[in-house]
Design a protein around this motif. Structure first.
Motif, PDB file in Angstrom:
ATOM      1  N   VAL A  86       2.111  -5.965  12.271  1.00 27.84           N
ATOM      2  CA  VAL A  86       3.333  -5.345  11.763  1.00 27.84           C
ATOM      3  C   VAL A  86       4.127  -6.350  10.933  1.00 27.84           C
ATOM      4  N   GLU A  87       4.271  -7.558  11.444  1.00 27.08           N
ATOM      5  CA  GLU A  87       5.042  -8.566  10.723  1.00 27.08           C
ATOM      6  C   GLU A  87       4.378  -8.941   9.403  1.00 27.08           C
ATOM      7  N   GLU A  88       3.049  -8.974   9.373  1.00 24.96           N
ATOM      8  CA  GLU A  88       2.345  -9.258   8.121  1.00 24.96           C
ATOM      9  C   GLU A  88       2.609  -8.158   7.094  1.00 24.96           C
ATOM     10  N   ALA A  89       2.559  -6.915   7.530  1.00 28.31           N
ATOM     11  CA  ALA A  89       2.796  -5.794   6.618  1.00 28.31           C
ATOM     12  C   ALA A  89       4.219  -5.810   6.074  1.00 28.31           C
ATOM     13  N   LEU A  90       5.160  -6.227   6.892  1.00 26.18           N
ATOM     14  CA  LEU A  90       6.564  -6.219   6.482  1.00 26.18           C
ATOM     15  C   LEU A  90       6.971  -7.481   5.730  1.00 26.18           C
ATOM     16  N   SER A  91       6.178  -8.529   5.812  1.00 25.71           N
ATOM     17  CA  SER A  91       6.554  -9.800   5.190  1.00 25.71           C
ATOM     18  C   SER A  91       6.651  -9.710   3.672  1.00 25.71           C
ATOM     19  N   GLY A  92       5.899  -8.847   3.078  1.00 26.84           N
ATOM     20  CA  GLY A  92       5.921  -8.712   1.627  1.00 26.84           C
ATOM     21  C   GLY A  92       6.867  -7.628   1.157  1.00 26.84           C
ATOM     22  N   ALA A  93       7.955  -7.412   1.881  1.00 18.92           N
ATOM     23  CA  ALA A  93       8.942  -6.375   1.538  1.00 18.92           C
ATOM     24  C   ALA A  93       8.289  -4.998   1.510  1.00 18.92           C
ATOM     25  N   GLY A  94       7.445  -4.761   2.482  1.00 20.78           N
ATOM     26  CA  GLY A  94       6.744  -3.482   2.557  1.00 20.78           C
ATOM     27  C   GLY A  94       7.182  -2.648   3.736  1.00 20.78           C
ATOM     28  N   ALA A  95       6.252  -1.872   4.232  1.00 23.63           N
ATOM     29  CA  ALA A  95       6.510  -1.000   5.375  1.00 23.63           C
ATOM     30  C   ALA A  95       5.325  -1.103   6.325  1.00 23.63           C
ATOM     31  N   ALA A  96       5.573  -0.753   7.577  1.00 16.32           N
ATOM     32  CA  ALA A  96       4.507  -0.802   8.581  1.00 16.32           C
ATOM     33  C   ALA A  96       4.604   0.413   9.487  1.00 16.32           C
ATOM     34  N   ASP A  97       3.474   1.015   9.736  1.00 16.78           N
ATOM     35  CA  ASP A  97       3.384   2.126  10.675  1.00 16.78           C
ATOM     36  C   ASP A  97       2.898   1.555  12.002  1.00 16.78           C
ATOM     37  N   LEU A  98       3.790   1.510  12.984  1.00 14.58           N
ATOM     38  CA  LEU A  98       3.422   0.968  14.294  1.00 14.58           C
ATOM     39  C   LEU A  98       2.224   1.684  14.881  1.00 14.58           C
ATOM     40  N   ARG A  99       2.126   2.979  14.641  1.00 14.01           N
ATOM     41  CA  ARG A  99       1.034   3.776  15.204  1.00 14.01           C
ATOM     42  C   ARG A  99      -0.323   3.216  14.757  1.00 14.01           C
TER      43      ARG A  99
END
Length: 114
Positions: free
Chosen positions: A37-50
């Motif tokens: 999740v943190e990797e997906a969000l690190s680039g100013a993106g979004a993350a689906d926890l599911r």
């Protein structure tokens, strides 16, 4: 001999995990999910926890996981990540960009209606 209290048993066998309504997450699974999740969000993106889990979790489980995760809950409290739904976290820069675009679109629509 059966286990009388499965939650307590799992917590004692796998300390540092997270107890959810539908399952007990081992520390390794918690760490892997947090990292993804943190990797997906690190680039100013979004993350689906599911998508961070192989099993089906309820919305309540996803909210509980985010709250139990020290790194995710700290990032949400600091408003670096914004929860849009039970499973969707968005990085603050992306949320700001989306807000700008939505406001511009709303202004265009309002102008076209008059």
């Amino acid at each position: 001999m059966g286990v009388r209290d499965p939650r307590a048993h799992l917590a004692s066998e796998h300390p540092g995990g997270v107890q959810l309504d539908s399952c007990y997450m081992s520390p390794a699974l918690v760490s892997a999910a947090e990292a993804g999740v943190e990797e997906a969000l690190s680039g100013a993106g979004a993350a689906d926890l599911r998508s961070a889990f192989d099993c089906d979790l309820t919305d309540a489980d996803l909210v509980a996981f985010a709250a139990a995760s020290a790194s995710l809950s700290a990032a949400v409290a600091a408003r670096r990540y914004l929860p849009l739904t039970a499973s969707l976290l968005v990085a603050a820069p992306l949320a700001a960009e989306l807000k700008e675009r939505a406001e511009a679109l709303a202004a265009e629509v309002a102008k076209a209606e008059h």
